[in-house]
Scaffold this motif. Structure first.
Motif, short mmCIF file in Angstrom:
data_model
loop_
_atom_site.label_atom_id
_atom_site.label_comp_id
_atom_site.label_asym_id
_atom_site.label_seq_id
_atom_site.Cartn_x
_atom_site.Cartn_y
_atom_site.Cartn_z
N ARG A 38 16.97 13.27 -13.91
CA ARG A 38 17.50 11.97 -13.63
C ARG A 38 16.24 11.15 -13.29
O ARG A 38 16.12 9.87 -13.61
CB ARG A 38 18.43 12.09 -12.36
CG ARG A 38 18.88 10.65 -11.78
CD ARG A 38 20.10 11.04 -10.86
NE ARG A 38 20.72 9.61 -10.62
CZ ARG A 38 21.77 10.02 -10.09
NH1 ARG A 38 22.50 11.01 -9.66
NH2 ARG A 38 22.60 8.50 -9.65
N LEU A 41 15.03 9.16 -16.40
CA LEU A 41 15.89 8.63 -16.98
C LEU A 41 15.61 7.14 -17.52
O LEU A 41 15.92 6.92 -18.78
CB LEU A 41 17.12 8.05 -15.94
CG LEU A 41 18.56 7.80 -16.56
CD1 LEU A 41 18.95 9.04 -17.76
CD2 LEU A 41 19.64 7.66 -15.78
N THR A 42 14.67 6.32 -16.87
CA THR A 42 14.15 5.20 -17.57
C THR A 42 13.34 5.42 -18.92
O THR A 42 13.65 4.63 -20.04
CB THR A 42 13.01 4.57 -16.57
OG1 THR A 42 13.79 4.30 -15.35
CG2 THR A 42 12.33 3.12 -17.27
N LEU A 45 16.08 6.73 -21.80
CA LEU A 45 17.08 5.85 -22.33
C LEU A 45 16.30 5.17 -23.31
O LEU A 45 16.89 4.30 -24.10
CB LEU A 45 17.65 4.97 -21.31
CG LEU A 45 18.67 5.73 -20.17
CD1 LEU A 45 19.22 4.83 -19.33
CD2 LEU A 45 19.72 6.42 -21.21
N LYS A 46 14.96 5.01 -23.68
CA LYS A 46 14.09 4.34 -24.45
C LYS A 46 14.24 5.05 -25.81
O LYS A 46 13.74 4.58 -26.91
CB LYS A 46 12.77 4.14 -24.09
CG LYS A 46 12.61 3.06 -22.82
CD LYS A 46 11.22 3.18 -22.64
CE LYS A 46 11.13 2.17 -21.18
NZ LYS A 46 9.69 2.03 -20.96
N GLY A 77 23.24 5.94 -24.03
CA GLY A 77 22.52 5.56 -22.90
C GLY A 77 23.32 4.59 -22.03
O GLY A 77 22.94 4.70 -20.75
N VAL A 78 24.03 3.91 -22.62
CA VAL A 78 24.89 2.88 -21.81
C VAL A 78 25.77 3.73 -20.53
O VAL A 78 25.95 3.29 -19.60
CB VAL A 78 25.99 2.08 -22.56
CG1 VAL A 78 27.07 1.21 -21.74
CG2 VAL A 78 25.01 1.06 -23.59
N ARG A 79 26.49 4.82 -21.12
CA ARG A 79 27.22 5.49 -20.33
C ARG A 79 26.43 6.23 -19.01
O ARG A 79 26.72 6.21 -17.84
CB ARG A 79 27.90 6.60 -20.95
CG ARG A 79 28.88 7.31 -20.05
CD ARG A 79 30.04 6.37 -19.63
NE ARG A 79 30.77 5.65 -20.77
CZ ARG A 79 31.86 6.28 -21.21
NH1 ARG A 79 32.22 7.23 -21.24
NH2 ARG A 79 32.15 5.45 -22.22
N LYS A 81 23.66 4.87 -17.77
CA LYS A 81 23.38 3.91 -16.93
C LYS A 81 24.39 3.63 -15.61
O LYS A 81 24.22 3.48 -14.65
CB LYS A 81 23.15 2.53 -17.68
CG LYS A 81 21.76 2.51 -18.38
CD LYS A 81 21.59 1.31 -19.08
CE LYS A 81 20.30 1.04 -20.21
NZ LYS A 81 20.08 -0.17 -20.71
N GLN A 82 25.71 3.81 -16.19
CA GLN A 82 26.72 3.61 -15.67
C GLN A 82 26.86 4.71 -14.34
O GLN A 82 27.00 4.43 -13.34
CB GLN A 82 28.07 3.52 -16.41
CG GLN A 82 28.01 2.30 -17.23
CD GLN A 82 29.32 2.39 -18.10
OE1 GLN A 82 29.90 3.20 -18.27
NE2 GLN A 82 29.76 1.27 -18.88
N ALA A 84 24.41 6.65 -13.56
CA ALA A 84 23.34 6.40 -12.44
C ALA A 84 23.56 5.38 -11.42
O ALA A 84 22.95 5.58 -10.20
CB ALA A 84 22.07 5.90 -13.31
N ALA A 85 24.40 4.43 -11.58
CA ALA A 85 24.72 3.52 -10.63
C ALA A 85 26.04 3.70 -9.66
O ALA A 85 26.24 3.12 -8.77
CB ALA A 85 24.65 2.03 -11.19
#
Length: 320
Positions: A38, A41-42, A45-46, A77-79, A81-82, A84-85
């Motif tokens: 985790r 993650l930045t 996701l690239k 990637g979109v999922r 991000k969700q 992670a938040a």
């Protein structure tokens, strides 16, 4: 029929070390597995595969116990991000993304894989899931179902190699371990016979506890009907390397159930080592190679038996 053919697996440590980002692929398999902590993650996701359709596993601990979530997405990637938040998913530490080369999986494919993985994880019961109700299988053609089942078969080879063992089935139907020859029976043929199978027994007369096991095909299988301590012994509960989590897991999954003053194994169960098996039976850490005795000759421990096997191999090699 057991597939005994070898498979070629390529692991690539993107960061140069095994605790960083990893890709895993099997030769002649279209699947692609990407693992990321985790904390990375930045960067993760690239990567191109983070935008593919696929299924994913979120792995971590909750209240001191392994925990997981299984999901699917048309854009991984979109999922992620969700997740992670999300405040209810602070527990996960590692993400495993499963996709296919050239983004070949479609929405129906990944929904099928997600549903099957959830069912498999719950049937095995190693790791509790954060998921709610299991999703239903989407309508796929017979050909697509066959493709996805083959995809899952290859995925089950890859996941243990990246230290994801929640899909390894170690329990077996009662009586599934085959009758095997003992060391002494094999020795009647030659002074230097080698046998890879044997039966062992573990006794604790003071509390009238007995367990039996078979060592075969490299696995140490405690047989259904064997007894185990009803509870883990408190003085050993906090030691490093304790097998208490394994004992608790087998109780939770119903492999160990109460019968009188002891628990009993309701199924055959394959342990990773004689020590793990002995610890679960006795309820505290113990040297399994010394504790397990050959059933046909209690004077011979597993350690002695294994030493004889190694000696026989050495002597055989020396004579060729």
């Amino acid at each position: 029929m057991i597939d005994t053919k070898g498979r070629s697996l390529e692991l690539f440590y993107i960061d140069g070390h095994p605790d960083g980002m990893i890709t895993a692929e099997l030769f002649n398999w279209t699947g692609h597995v990407f693992v990321t902590p985790r904390t990375r993650l930045t960067e993760a996701l690239k990567r191109e595969e983070a935008g593919y359709a696929g299924v994913y596993l979120l792995l971590g601990e909750k209240e001191g116990q392994d925990f997981a979530y299984i999901g699917e997405a048309e854009d991984l990637g979109v999922r992620l991000k969700q997740h992670a938040a999300a405040s209810d998913k602070d527990w996960w530490e590692t993400a495993v993304l499963v996709s296919a080369s050239a983004n070949r999986l479609n929405k129906a494919h990944v929904k099928y894989l997600e549903a099957r993985l959830i069912v498999m994880a719950r049937e095995i019961g190693h790791t509790p899931l954060h998921n709610g109700n299991a999703p239903s299988l989407p309508g796929l053609t017979e050909a697509d179902i066959a493709k996805m089942e083959a995809f899952l078969g290859s995925l089950m080879v890859v996941l243990p190699a990246i230290r994801v063992d929640m899909f390894i089935q170690r329990s077996r139907p009662a009586g599934s371990s085959r009758p095997v020859p003992t060391f002494e029976a094999a020795e009647t043929d030659t002074d230097h016979a080698i046998t890879q199978t044997a039966r062992f027994i573990l006794n604790k007369p003071r509390i009238d506890l007995t367990a039996k096991a078979v060592f075969q095909d490299g696995e140490f299988i405690v047989e259904a009907g064997s007894q185990a301590r009803s509870e883990w012994q408190r003085q050993d509960s906090v030691q490093a390397g304790s097998y208490r989590p394994l004992h608790d897991e087998l109780v939770r999954s119903g492999i160990l159930q109460m019968a009188g003053t002891h628990r009993v194994f309701t199924k055959d169960y394959a342990f990773r080592s004689p020590s793990a098996a002995a610890a679960v039976v006795f309820g505290h850490s113990v040297s399994g190679p010394a504790a397990w005795k050959l059933e046909s000759n209690p004077e011979v421990s597993f350690r002695d038996w294994q030493a004889r096997q190694l000696d026989a191999v050495t002597e055989k090699d020396a004579s060729t």
